[in-house]
Design a protein around this motif. Structure first.
Motif, PDB file in Angstrom:
ATOM      1  N   ARG A  26       0.842  -1.189   0.000  1.00 41.18           N
ATOM      2  CA  ARG A  26       0.000   0.000   0.000  1.00 41.18           C
ATOM      3  C   ARG A  26       0.880   1.243   0.000  1.00 41.18           C
ATOM      4  NH1 ARG A  26      -3.375  -2.482   4.983  1.00 41.18           N
ATOM      5  NH2 ARG A  26      -5.040  -3.562   3.832  1.00 41.18           N
ATOM      6  N   VAL A  37      -8.955   9.851  -0.227  1.00 42.30           N
ATOM      7  CA  VAL A  37      -8.410   8.540  -0.611  1.00 42.30           C
ATOM      8  C   VAL A  37      -7.733   7.892   0.591  1.00 42.30           C
ATOM      9  CG1 VAL A  37      -6.772   7.344  -2.112  1.00 42.30           C
ATOM     10  CG2 VAL A  37      -8.126   9.261  -3.010  1.00 42.30           C
ATOM     11  N   GLU A  38      -8.085   6.631   0.864  1.00 39.30           N
ATOM     12  CA  GLU A  38      -7.461   5.886   1.963  1.00 39.30           C
ATOM     13  C   GLU A  38      -6.026   5.512   1.610  1.00 39.30           C
ATOM     14  OE1 GLU A  38      -7.003   4.488   5.539  1.00 39.30           O
ATOM     15  OE2 GLU A  38      -9.038   5.052   4.973  1.00 39.30           O
ATOM     16  N   TYR A  40      -3.447   3.760  -2.003  1.00 42.88           N
ATOM     17  CA  TYR A  40      -3.316   2.969  -3.221  1.00 42.88           C
ATOM     18  C   TYR A  40      -2.870   1.567  -2.807  1.00 42.88           C
ATOM     19  CZ  TYR A  40      -3.049   7.583  -5.482  1.00 42.88           C
ATOM     20  OH  TYR A  40      -3.295   8.864  -5.903  1.00 42.88           O
ATOM     21  N   TRP A  41      -3.363   0.566  -3.496  1.00 44.75           N
ATOM     22  CA  TRP A  41      -2.907  -0.806  -3.231  1.00 44.75           C
ATOM     23  C   TRP A  41      -2.442  -1.425  -4.549  1.00 44.75           C
ATOM     24  CZ3 TRP A  41      -6.098  -4.467  -5.616  1.00 44.75           C
ATOM     25  CH2 TRP A  41      -7.401  -4.047  -5.934  1.00 44.75           C
ATOM     26  N   ASN A  62     -13.753   1.430  -4.759  1.00 45.75           N
ATOM     27  CA  ASN A  62     -12.409   1.262  -5.304  1.00 45.75           C
ATOM     28  C   ASN A  62     -12.435   1.560  -6.804  1.00 45.75           C
ATOM     29  OD1 ASN A  62     -10.285  -0.408  -3.354  1.00 45.75           O
ATOM     30  ND2 ASN A  62     -12.429  -0.724  -2.804  1.00 45.75           N
ATOM     31  N   VAL A  64     -10.050   0.413  -9.921  1.00 45.76           N
ATOM     32  CA  VAL A  64      -9.040  -0.622 -10.087  1.00 45.76           C
ATOM     33  C   VAL A  64      -8.582  -0.677 -11.541  1.00 45.76           C
ATOM     34  CG1 VAL A  64      -8.501  -3.062  -9.763  1.00 45.76           C
ATOM     35  CG2 VAL A  64     -10.158  -1.947  -8.245  1.00 45.76           C
ATOM     36  N   GLY A 127      -4.812  -0.293  -7.492  1.00 50.96           N
ATOM     37  CA  GLY A 127      -6.126   0.059  -6.989  1.00 50.96           C
ATOM     38  C   GLY A 127      -6.099   1.332  -6.165  1.00 50.96           C
ATOM     39  N   ILE A 128      -7.207   2.063  -6.227  1.00 49.48           N
ATOM     40  CA  ILE A 128      -7.426   3.231  -5.381  1.00 49.48           C
ATOM     41  C   ILE A 128      -8.559   2.876  -4.434  1.00 49.48           C
ATOM     42  CG2 ILE A 128      -8.049   5.675  -5.289  1.00 49.48           C
ATOM     43  CD1 ILE A 128      -7.341   5.775  -8.341  1.00 49.48           C
ATOM     44  N   GLN A 129      -8.277   2.784  -3.146  1.00 43.37           N
ATOM     45  CA  GLN A 129      -9.355   2.610  -2.178  1.00 43.37           C
ATOM     46  C   GLN A 129      -9.697   3.978  -1.609  1.00 43.37           C
ATOM     47  OE1 GLN A 129      -9.156  -0.553   0.783  1.00 43.37           O
ATOM     48  NE2 GLN A 129     -10.370   0.681   2.185  1.00 43.37           N
ATOM     49  N   ARG A 150     -20.006  -2.940 -10.612  1.00 38.34           N
ATOM     50  CA  ARG A 150     -18.660  -2.650 -11.100  1.00 38.34           C
ATOM     51  C   ARG A 150     -18.791  -2.149 -12.535  1.00 38.34           C
ATOM     52  NH1 ARG A 150     -15.947  -8.207 -10.322  1.00 38.34           N
ATOM     53  NH2 ARG A 150     -14.036  -7.154 -10.987  1.00 38.34           N
TER      54      ARG A 150
END
Length: 295
Positions: A26, A37-38, A40-41, A62, A64, A127-129, A150
Protein backbone atom coordinates in the motif's frame (compact mmCIF):
# COMPACT_ATOMS: atom_id res chain seq x y z
CA UNK A 1 -2.42 14.28 8.12
CA UNK A 2 -1.48 10.60 7.80
CA UNK A 3 2.17 9.84 7.07
CA UNK A 4 1.84 6.13 6.31
CA UNK A 5 -0.89 3.79 4.98
CA UNK A 6 -2.84 1.41 7.18
CA UNK A 7 -0.96 -1.75 8.12
CA UNK A 8 -3.87 -3.99 9.11
CA UNK A 9 -5.28 -6.93 7.13
CA UNK A 10 -8.97 -6.21 7.70
CA UNK A 11 -11.17 -7.71 5.04
CA UNK A 12 -8.45 -10.00 3.63
CA UNK A 13 -9.19 -13.68 4.19
CA UNK A 14 -6.00 -15.66 4.88
CA UNK A 15 -3.67 -12.66 4.53
CA UNK A 16 -0.56 -14.76 5.15
CA UNK A 17 -1.26 -16.81 2.02
CA UNK A 18 -1.87 -13.64 -0.01
CA UNK A 19 1.59 -12.37 0.95
CA UNK A 20 3.15 -15.71 0.02
CA UNK A 21 1.52 -15.89 -3.40
CA UNK A 22 1.72 -12.29 -4.64
CA UNK A 23 3.55 -9.05 -3.97
CA UNK A 24 1.11 -6.78 -2.13
CA UNK A 25 1.74 -3.29 -0.78
CA UNK A 26 0.00 0.00 0.00
CA UNK A 27 1.06 3.60 -0.63
CA UNK A 28 -0.44 6.95 0.29
CA UNK A 29 -1.62 9.31 -2.45
CA UNK A 30 -0.33 12.85 -2.86
CA UNK A 31 -1.17 14.90 0.22
CA UNK A 32 -4.01 16.98 -1.34
CA UNK A 33 -5.86 13.73 -2.14
CA UNK A 34 -5.63 12.15 1.31
CA UNK A 35 -8.87 13.66 2.59
CA UNK A 36 -10.73 11.50 0.07
CA UNK A 37 -8.41 8.54 -0.61
CA UNK A 38 -7.46 5.89 1.96
CA UNK A 39 -4.51 4.47 0.03
CA UNK A 40 -3.32 2.97 -3.22
CA UNK A 41 -2.91 -0.81 -3.23
CA UNK A 42 -0.61 -2.55 -5.68
CA UNK A 43 -0.38 -6.25 -6.47
CA UNK A 44 2.05 -8.03 -8.83
CA UNK A 45 2.06 -11.75 -9.51
CA UNK A 46 3.78 -14.48 -11.46
CA UNK A 47 1.97 -17.74 -10.74
CA UNK A 48 2.50 -21.33 -11.83
CA UNK A 49 -0.99 -22.33 -10.65
CA UNK A 50 -4.28 -20.42 -10.24
CA UNK A 51 -4.62 -18.52 -6.97
CA UNK A 52 -7.99 -17.52 -5.51
CA UNK A 53 -8.21 -14.62 -3.07
CA UNK A 54 -11.32 -13.83 -1.02
CA UNK A 55 -12.14 -10.40 0.39
CA UNK A 56 -14.79 -9.18 2.84
CA UNK A 57 -15.28 -5.75 1.24
CA UNK A 58 -14.87 -2.49 3.11
CA UNK A 59 -17.66 0.10 2.95
CA UNK A 60 -15.60 1.89 0.32
CA UNK A 61 -15.49 2.46 -3.42
CA UNK A 62 -12.41 1.26 -5.30
CA UNK A 63 -11.14 2.23 -8.74
CA UNK A 64 -9.04 -0.62 -10.09
CA UNK A 65 -6.65 -0.90 -13.04
CA UNK A 66 -5.50 -4.36 -14.06
CA UNK A 67 -2.83 -5.40 -16.54
CA UNK A 68 -2.58 -9.07 -17.59
CA UNK A 69 -0.77 -11.05 -20.23
CA UNK A 70 -3.32 -11.58 -23.01
CA UNK A 71 -5.37 -14.67 -22.22
CA UNK A 72 -4.25 -14.92 -18.59
CA UNK A 73 -7.29 -13.33 -16.99
CA UNK A 74 -9.69 -15.48 -14.99
CA UNK A 75 -13.23 -14.57 -13.97
CA UNK A 76 -13.86 -12.38 -10.94
CA UNK A 77 -16.73 -13.48 -8.75
CA UNK A 78 -18.58 -11.44 -6.17
CA UNK A 79 -21.24 -8.77 -5.76
CA UNK A 80 -23.76 -10.86 -7.70
CA UNK A 81 -23.80 -12.50 -11.07
CA UNK A 82 -20.71 -11.80 -13.22
CA UNK A 83 -19.16 -9.94 -10.28
CA UNK A 84 -21.87 -7.28 -10.47
CA UNK A 85 -20.30 -5.99 -13.68
CA UNK A 86 -22.36 -3.93 -16.11
CA UNK A 87 -20.19 -5.01 -19.04
CA UNK A 88 -19.28 -8.20 -20.82
CA UNK A 89 -15.91 -9.71 -19.83
CA UNK A 90 -14.51 -9.16 -23.32
CA UNK A 91 -16.01 -5.68 -23.46
CA UNK A 92 -13.50 -4.14 -21.04
CA UNK A 93 -10.42 -5.03 -23.08
CA UNK A 94 -10.13 -1.73 -24.84
CA UNK A 95 -7.59 -0.24 -22.44
CA UNK A 96 -4.11 0.83 -23.47
CA UNK A 97 -1.97 -2.19 -24.34
CA UNK A 98 1.78 -2.60 -24.35
CA UNK A 99 3.90 -5.61 -25.28
CA UNK A 100 0.82 -7.86 -25.63
CA UNK A 101 -0.56 -6.72 -22.27
CA UNK A 102 -4.08 -5.38 -21.84
CA UNK A 103 -4.94 -2.82 -19.15
CA UNK A 104 -8.53 -2.34 -18.07
CA UNK A 105 -10.03 0.00 -15.51
CA UNK A 106 -13.26 -0.13 -13.52
CA UNK A 107 -15.15 1.51 -10.69
CA UNK A 108 -16.16 -0.99 -7.99
CA UNK A 109 -18.94 0.16 -5.69
CA UNK A 110 -19.33 -1.03 -2.11
CA UNK A 111 -19.69 -4.82 -2.19
CA UNK A 112 -22.19 -6.37 0.18
CA UNK A 113 -21.10 -9.96 -0.49
CA UNK A 114 -17.86 -11.89 -0.32
CA UNK A 115 -15.60 -10.98 -3.25
CA UNK A 116 -13.58 -13.73 -4.94
CA UNK A 117 -10.97 -13.36 -7.64
CA UNK A 118 -8.75 -15.96 -9.31
CA UNK A 119 -5.36 -14.85 -10.59
CA UNK A 120 -3.30 -16.79 -13.13
CA UNK A 121 -0.12 -16.27 -15.11
CA UNK A 122 1.49 -12.84 -14.79
CA UNK A 123 -0.15 -9.53 -14.06
CA UNK A 124 -0.39 -6.31 -12.11
CA UNK A 125 -3.16 -4.43 -10.32
CA UNK A 126 -3.20 -0.81 -9.22
CA UNK A 127 -6.13 0.06 -6.99
CA UNK A 128 -7.43 3.23 -5.38
CA UNK A 129 -9.36 2.61 -2.18
CA UNK A 130 -11.37 5.69 -1.35
CA UNK A 131 -12.25 6.54 2.21
CA UNK A 132 -15.93 5.80 2.94
CA UNK A 133 -17.67 8.96 1.75
CA UNK A 134 -14.61 10.09 -0.19
CA UNK A 135 -15.68 9.03 -3.68
CA UNK A 136 -18.65 11.38 -3.89
CA UNK A 137 -16.61 14.54 -4.70
CA UNK A 138 -15.28 12.74 -7.79
CA UNK A 139 -18.55 11.05 -8.78
CA UNK A 140 -20.89 13.93 -7.86
CA UNK A 141 -23.92 11.65 -7.73
CA UNK A 142 -25.34 9.32 -5.13
CA UNK A 143 -22.76 6.65 -4.36
CA UNK A 144 -25.61 4.25 -3.55
CA UNK A 145 -26.18 3.81 -7.29
CA UNK A 146 -22.82 2.00 -7.44
CA UNK A 147 -23.40 -0.37 -4.51
CA UNK A 148 -22.97 -3.96 -5.65
CA UNK A 149 -21.90 -2.86 -9.13
CA UNK A 150 -18.66 -2.65 -11.10
CA UNK A 151 -18.54 -0.27 -14.06
CA UNK A 152 -15.82 -0.16 -16.73
CA UNK A 153 -14.05 3.14 -17.30
CA UNK A 154 -15.00 5.58 -18.63
CA UNK A 155 -17.93 5.84 -16.20
CA UNK A 156 -19.98 8.90 -15.39
CA UNK A 157 -17.59 11.85 -15.36
CA UNK A 158 -14.54 9.61 -14.83
CA UNK A 159 -12.39 9.33 -17.94
CA UNK A 160 -9.89 6.60 -18.73
CA UNK A 161 -6.28 7.70 -18.07
CA UNK A 162 -4.36 8.64 -21.19
CA UNK A 163 -1.43 6.36 -20.29
CA UNK A 164 -1.15 2.90 -18.71
CA UNK A 165 -1.34 3.07 -14.93
CA UNK A 166 0.21 -0.32 -14.12
CA UNK A 167 3.54 0.25 -15.92
CA UNK A 168 6.82 1.15 -14.24
CA UNK A 169 7.96 1.31 -10.63
CA UNK A 170 5.75 1.81 -7.60
CA UNK A 171 6.60 5.52 -7.71
CA UNK A 172 5.61 5.67 -11.41
CA UNK A 173 2.32 3.95 -10.69
CA UNK A 174 1.51 6.22 -7.75
CA UNK A 175 2.23 9.29 -9.87
CA UNK A 176 -0.10 7.94 -12.57
CA UNK A 177 -2.86 7.40 -10.00
CA UNK A 178 -2.30 10.89 -8.57
CA UNK A 179 -2.60 12.31 -12.09
CA UNK A 180 -5.81 10.39 -12.80
CA UNK A 181 -7.45 11.57 -9.58
CA UNK A 182 -6.34 15.16 -10.12
CA UNK A 183 -7.75 15.09 -13.65
CA UNK A 184 -11.09 13.94 -12.24
CA UNK A 185 -11.18 17.23 -10.27
CA UNK A 186 -12.86 16.43 -6.95
CA UNK A 187 -15.48 18.98 -5.98
CA UNK A 188 -15.05 20.54 -2.49
CA UNK A 189 -17.95 19.16 -0.43
CA UNK A 190 -18.41 19.75 3.33
CA UNK A 191 -21.02 16.99 3.52
CA UNK A 192 -18.55 14.49 2.04
CA UNK A 193 -15.94 15.57 4.60
CA UNK A 194 -18.52 15.00 7.35
CA UNK A 195 -19.34 11.53 6.01
CA UNK A 196 -15.64 10.66 5.88
CA UNK A 197 -15.14 11.82 9.46
CA UNK A 198 -18.14 9.90 10.80
CA UNK A 199 -17.28 6.68 8.94
CA UNK A 200 -13.70 6.87 10.19
CA UNK A 201 -15.02 7.25 13.73
CA UNK A 202 -16.98 4.01 13.33
CA UNK A 203 -13.94 2.19 11.98
CA UNK A 204 -11.59 3.38 14.70
CA UNK A 205 -13.89 3.17 17.74
CA UNK A 206 -14.73 -0.43 18.56
CA UNK A 207 -17.33 0.71 21.12
CA UNK A 208 -19.63 1.96 18.31
CA UNK A 209 -22.32 -0.73 18.13
CA UNK A 210 -25.67 1.07 17.67
CA UNK A 211 -26.76 3.75 15.21
CA UNK A 212 -28.86 5.70 17.71
CA UNK A 213 -26.04 5.86 20.26
CA UNK A 214 -23.56 6.91 17.58
CA UNK A 215 -25.91 9.62 16.25
CA UNK A 216 -26.46 11.00 19.74
CA UNK A 217 -22.72 11.01 20.46
CA UNK A 218 -22.11 13.15 17.36
CA UNK A 219 -25.26 15.25 17.76
CA UNK A 220 -26.64 14.15 14.38
CA UNK A 221 -30.30 13.15 13.94
CA UNK A 222 -30.60 9.46 13.02
CA UNK A 223 -32.54 10.16 9.83
CA UNK A 224 -29.99 12.71 8.64
CA UNK A 225 -27.19 10.25 9.42
CA UNK A 226 -28.93 7.57 7.37
CA UNK A 227 -29.45 9.91 4.42
CA UNK A 228 -25.85 11.14 4.59
CA UNK A 229 -24.40 7.62 4.56
CA UNK A 230 -26.68 6.40 1.77
CA UNK A 231 -25.78 9.36 -0.46
CA UNK A 232 -22.07 9.60 0.30
CA UNK A 233 -20.94 6.13 1.47
CA UNK A 234 -23.39 4.01 -0.53
CA UNK A 235 -24.77 2.02 2.42
CA UNK A 236 -26.43 2.92 5.71
CA UNK A 237 -24.66 3.48 9.03
CA UNK A 238 -26.00 0.24 10.54
CA UNK A 239 -24.42 -1.74 7.69
CA UNK A 240 -21.11 0.12 8.13
CA UNK A 241 -21.04 -0.60 11.86
CA UNK A 242 -21.79 -4.28 11.36
CA UNK A 243 -19.28 -4.65 8.52
CA UNK A 244 -16.42 -3.07 10.47
CA UNK A 245 -17.17 -5.18 13.54
CA UNK A 246 -17.37 -8.32 11.36
CA UNK A 247 -14.05 -7.49 9.70
CA UNK A 248 -12.58 -7.25 13.18
CA UNK A 249 -13.85 -10.76 13.92
CA UNK A 250 -12.27 -12.07 10.69
CA UNK A 251 -8.94 -10.41 11.48
CA UNK A 252 -8.91 -11.74 15.04
CA UNK A 253 -9.86 -15.25 13.89
CA UNK A 254 -6.62 -15.36 11.91
CA UNK A 255 -4.66 -14.81 15.13
CA UNK A 256 -4.79 -16.60 18.47
CA UNK A 257 -7.71 -18.90 19.44
CA UNK A 258 -10.77 -16.87 20.44
CA UNK A 259 -13.56 -16.91 22.98
CA UNK A 260 -16.29 -16.55 20.37
CA UNK A 261 -19.07 -15.93 22.89
CA UNK A 262 -17.06 -13.13 24.48
CA UNK A 263 -16.16 -11.67 21.08
CA UNK A 264 -19.83 -11.73 20.02
CA UNK A 265 -20.77 -9.74 23.11
CA UNK A 266 -17.93 -7.26 22.55
CA UNK A 267 -19.01 -6.70 18.94
CA UNK A 268 -22.63 -6.01 19.86
CA UNK A 269 -24.19 -9.32 18.83
CA UNK A 270 -27.08 -10.68 20.87
CA UNK A 271 -25.38 -14.06 21.11
CA UNK A 272 -22.64 -16.21 19.60
CA UNK A 273 -25.04 -17.86 17.14
CA UNK A 274 -25.84 -14.47 15.58
CA UNK A 275 -22.14 -13.74 15.05
CA UNK A 276 -21.62 -17.21 13.56
CA UNK A 277 -24.50 -16.67 11.10
CA UNK A 278 -23.21 -13.27 9.97
CA UNK A 279 -19.61 -14.48 9.73
CA UNK A 280 -20.61 -17.53 7.67
CA UNK A 281 -22.89 -15.52 5.38
CA UNK A 282 -20.16 -13.00 4.55
CA UNK A 283 -16.97 -15.11 4.69
CA UNK A 284 -18.47 -18.25 3.14
CA UNK A 285 -17.27 -20.49 6.01
CA UNK A 286 -17.98 -20.71 9.71
CA UNK A 287 -15.63 -18.92 12.14
CA UNK A 288 -14.27 -22.26 13.40
CA UNK A 289 -13.63 -23.54 9.87
CA UNK A 290 -11.92 -20.30 8.87
CA UNK A 291 -9.72 -20.32 11.99
CA UNK A 292 -8.66 -23.91 11.23
CA UNK A 293 -7.85 -23.06 7.62
CA UNK A 294 -5.41 -20.29 8.48
CA UNK A 295 -3.61 -21.86 11.45
Amino acid sequence: MRQRPRGDSRGILDPARLLREVRFRRHLPAEPLRLWVEHYWLIDWTLSAPFEQRIVPHPAVNVVFRSDDEGDRESDRGNGRNGGRDNDRNGDRDGVGHRGVVEAGEVAGVGRDLFRITLTGTGRVCGIQFRPGGFHPFWRRSVAELTGRRLPLPAGRLTRPARPVCAGSDADRCRALDAALTAWAPDPDPAAAEAVRLAESIRADRTVLRVDDFAARHDVPVRRLQRLFTEYVGVGPKWVIRRYRLQEAVERAAGAPLDWAGLAANLGYSDQAHLVRDFTAVAGVSPAAYARSVH
